[in-house]
Write a protein that holds these residues in place. Sequence first.
Motif, PDB file in Angstrom:
ATOM      1  N   MET A 113      47.622  65.882  52.644  1.00  0.00           N
ATOM      2  CA  MET A 113      48.733  66.012  53.352  1.00  0.00           C
ATOM      3  C   MET A 113      49.685  66.850  52.723  1.00  0.00           C
ATOM      4  SD  MET A 113      52.177  65.061  52.459  1.00  0.00           S
ATOM      5  CE  MET A 113      51.771  64.224  50.763  1.00  0.00           C
ATOM      6  N   ALA A 114      50.474  67.427  53.411  1.00  0.00           N
ATOM      7  CA  ALA A 114      51.601  68.603  52.995  1.00  0.00           C
ATOM      8  C   ALA A 114      52.837  68.323  53.680  1.00  0.00           C
ATOM      9  CB  ALA A 114      50.856  70.258  53.408  1.00  0.00           C
ATOM     10  N   VAL A 115      53.852  68.751  52.896  1.00  0.00           N
ATOM     11  CA  VAL A 115      55.076  68.533  53.532  1.00  0.00           C
ATOM     12  C   VAL A 115      55.788  69.870  53.256  1.00  0.00           C
ATOM     13  CG1 VAL A 115      57.313  67.497  53.406  1.00  0.00           C
ATOM     14  CG2 VAL A 115      55.539  66.090  53.344  1.00  0.00           C
ATOM     15  N   ALA A 116      56.503  70.601  54.475  1.00  0.00           N
ATOM     16  CA  ALA A 116      57.079  71.736  54.347  1.00  0.00           C
ATOM     17  C   ALA A 116      58.481  71.615  54.912  1.00  0.00           C
ATOM     18  CB  ALA A 116      56.319  72.970  55.052  1.00  0.00           C
TER      19      ALA A 116
ATOM     20  N   CYS B 246      54.162  65.361  62.017  1.00  0.00           N
ATOM     21  CA  CYS B 246      55.463  64.772  62.269  1.00  0.00           C
ATOM     22  C   CYS B 246      56.646  65.852  61.919  1.00  0.00           C
ATOM     23  CB  CYS B 246      55.841  63.477  61.558  1.00  0.00           C
ATOM     24  SG  CYS B 246      57.332  62.672  61.672  1.00  0.00           S
ATOM     25  N   LEU B 247      57.542  65.961  62.931  1.00  0.00           N
ATOM     26  CA  LEU B 247      58.802  67.032  62.499  1.00  0.00           C
ATOM     27  C   LEU B 247      60.085  66.189  62.460  1.00  0.00           C
ATOM     28  CD1 LEU B 247      56.421  69.415  63.286  1.00  0.00           C
ATOM     29  CD2 LEU B 247      58.736  70.729  63.421  1.00  0.00           C
ATOM     30  N   ASP B 248      60.658  66.523  61.573  1.00  0.00           N
ATOM     31  CA  ASP B 248      62.002  65.587  61.467  1.00  0.00           C
ATOM     32  C   ASP B 248      63.319  66.622  61.237  1.00  0.00           C
ATOM     33  OD1 ASP B 248      61.253  62.965  61.908  1.00  0.00           O
ATOM     34  OD2 ASP B 248      60.288  63.167  59.834  1.00  0.00           O
ATOM     35  N   PHE B 249      64.319  66.442  61.753  1.00  0.00           N
ATOM     36  CA  PHE B 249      65.693  67.355  61.786  1.00  0.00           C
ATOM     37  C   PHE B 249      66.567  66.510  61.245  1.00  0.00           C
ATOM     38  CE2 PHE B 249      63.035  68.577  65.276  1.00  0.00           C
ATOM     39  CZ  PHE B 249      62.586  70.042  65.127  1.00  0.00           C
TER      40      PHE B 249
ATOM     41  N   THR C 235      74.182  73.666  58.534  1.00  0.00           N
ATOM     42  CA  THR C 235      72.892  73.625  58.320  1.00  0.00           C
ATOM     43  C   THR C 235      71.893  72.525  58.837  1.00  0.00           C
ATOM     44  OG1 THR C 235      73.509  74.927  56.332  1.00  0.00           O
ATOM     45  CG2 THR C 235      71.300  74.042  56.456  1.00  0.00           C
ATOM     46  N   ILE C 236      70.806  72.914  59.483  1.00  0.00           N
ATOM     47  CA  ILE C 236      69.805  71.798  59.870  1.00  0.00           C
ATOM     48  C   ILE C 236      68.609  72.168  59.078  1.00  0.00           C
ATOM     49  CG2 ILE C 236      68.503  71.019  61.727  1.00  0.00           C
ATOM     50  CD1 ILE C 236      70.535  71.633  63.625  1.00  0.00           C
ATOM     51  N   ARG C 237      68.170  71.053  58.411  1.00  0.00           N
ATOM     52  CA  ARG C 237      66.807  71.073  57.867  1.00  0.00           C
ATOM     53  C   ARG C 237      65.701  70.542  58.663  1.00  0.00           C
ATOM     54  NH1 ARG C 237      64.093  67.204  54.617  1.00  0.00           N
ATOM     55  NH2 ARG C 237      62.518  68.075  53.128  1.00  0.00           N
ATOM     56  N   ILE C 238      64.641  71.270  58.596  1.00  0.00           N
ATOM     57  CA  ILE C 238      63.512  70.904  59.390  1.00  0.00           C
ATOM     58  C   ILE C 238      62.321  70.596  58.396  1.00  0.00           C
ATOM     59  CG2 ILE C 238      61.888  71.673  61.056  1.00  0.00           C
ATOM     60  CD1 ILE C 238      63.885  73.834  61.883  1.00  0.00           C
ATOM     61  N   GLU C 239      61.788  69.459  58.460  1.00  0.00           N
ATOM     62  CA  GLU C 239      60.545  69.088  57.632  1.00  0.00           C
ATOM     63  C   GLU C 239      59.468  68.618  58.541  1.00  0.00           C
ATOM     64  OE1 GLU C 239      60.994  66.449  54.164  1.00  0.00           O
ATOM     65  OE2 GLU C 239      59.952  65.006  55.527  1.00  0.00           O
ATOM     66  N   SER C 240      58.224  68.945  58.357  1.00  0.00           N
ATOM     67  CA  SER C 240      56.746  68.794  58.630  1.00  0.00           C
ATOM     68  C   SER C 240      56.047  68.223  57.750  1.00  0.00           C
ATOM     69  CB  SER C 240      56.418  69.973  59.246  1.00  0.00           C
ATOM     70  OG  SER C 240      55.741  70.837  58.440  1.00  0.00           O
ATOM     71  N   THR C 241      55.601  67.287  58.462  1.00  0.00           N
ATOM     72  CA  THR C 241      54.450  66.364  57.535  1.00  0.00           C
ATOM     73  C   THR C 241      53.174  66.309  58.152  1.00  0.00           C
ATOM     74  OG1 THR C 241      55.833  64.838  56.593  1.00  0.00           O
ATOM     75  CG2 THR C 241      53.792  64.148  56.442  1.00  0.00           C
ATOM     76  N   VAL C 242      52.127  66.923  57.728  1.00  0.00           N
ATOM     77  CA  VAL C 242      50.895  66.998  58.197  1.00  0.00           C
ATOM     78  C   VAL C 242      49.736  66.468  57.375  1.00  0.00           C
ATOM     79  CG1 VAL C 242      48.965  68.647  59.197  1.00  0.00           C
ATOM     80  CG2 VAL C 242      51.506  69.601  59.097  1.00  0.00           C
ATOM     81  N   LYS C 243      48.961  65.856  58.154  1.00  0.00           N
ATOM     82  CA  LYS C 243      47.852  64.857  57.542  1.00  0.00           C
ATOM     83  C   LYS C 243      46.509  65.236  58.282  1.00  0.00           C
ATOM     84  CE  LYS C 243      50.820  61.175  56.349  1.00  0.00           C
ATOM     85  NZ  LYS C 243      51.033  59.613  56.445  1.00  0.00           N
ATOM     86  N   ILE C 244      45.364  65.165  57.465  1.00  0.00           N
ATOM     87  CA  ILE C 244      44.050  65.217  57.657  1.00  0.00           C
ATOM     88  C   ILE C 244      43.140  64.625  56.886  1.00  0.00           C
ATOM     89  CG2 ILE C 244      43.829  67.783  56.372  1.00  0.00           C
ATOM     90  CD1 ILE C 244      42.133  68.742  58.487  1.00  0.00           C
TER      91      ILE C 244
ATOM     92  N   MET D 101      49.259  75.423  54.880  1.00  0.00           N
ATOM     93  CA  MET D 101      49.777  76.485  55.930  1.00  0.00           C
ATOM     94  C   MET D 101      49.866  76.037  57.301  1.00  0.00           C
ATOM     95  SD  MET D 101      49.420  79.283  54.114  1.00  0.00           S
ATOM     96  CE  MET D 101      50.112  80.206  55.616  1.00  0.00           C
ATOM     97  N   GLU D 102      49.398  74.858  57.729  1.00  0.00           N
ATOM     98  CA  GLU D 102      49.959  74.120  59.001  1.00  0.00           C
ATOM     99  C   GLU D 102      51.221  73.749  58.730  1.00  0.00           C
ATOM    100  OE1 GLU D 102      45.389  74.904  59.137  1.00  0.00           O
ATOM    101  OE2 GLU D 102      46.928  74.020  57.457  1.00  0.00           O
ATOM    102  N   ALA D 103      51.461  72.949  57.753  1.00  0.00           N
ATOM    103  CA  ALA D 103      52.940  72.292  57.594  1.00  0.00           C
ATOM    104  C   ALA D 103      53.849  73.599  57.553  1.00  0.00           C
ATOM    105  CB  ALA D 103      53.022  71.611  56.476  1.00  0.00           C
TER     106      ALA D 103
END
Length: 159
Positions: A27-30, A85-88, A95-104, A112-114
């Motif tokens: 899992m990665a969160v960016a 999953c992308l959240d705002f 300021t808007i924060r964008i967060e992604s969570t990618v799982k595999i 890199m995907e996140a």
Amino acid sequence: MSDFTHFDEDGASRMVDVGAKAITARMAVAESFVTMKPETQKRILDRRVSKGDVLEIARIAGIMATKKTADLIPLCHPLSINSVCLDFEALNETTIRIESTVKIDGKTGVEMEALTAVSVAALTVYDMCKAIDRAMSLGPTQLVEKSGGKSGHYIRKKG
């Protein structure tokens, strides 16, 4: 060059061989940030930008970009992603924060995907709003957390 996994002992580029690695849950969160005029953010949040719902289009762009990471970044492995999953979040009036969570479940990580997901989502916000606010800025873009694999669990320290 031996410390860099994408180069062989002679300095030639290579895709890392992950064949012998175990399949693990990864899992990665960016995150990335878009800073803009208060009026721009209000129009985004009120869904009053003429091109459409900025955050939903940015969400779709980020998800699509996640699946294209190996096409965009040299030497990245093509992966079969389990979820994105992308959240705002509006942090303040500019300021808007964008967060992604990618799982595999795989042999290599999804950092890199996140990072690609939040980068393209931020670029999409800029593209959709540049006509009303060319002074928007993007970043920083950074890894927040990752888990799975040999290197274990990483969480970025606050501050």
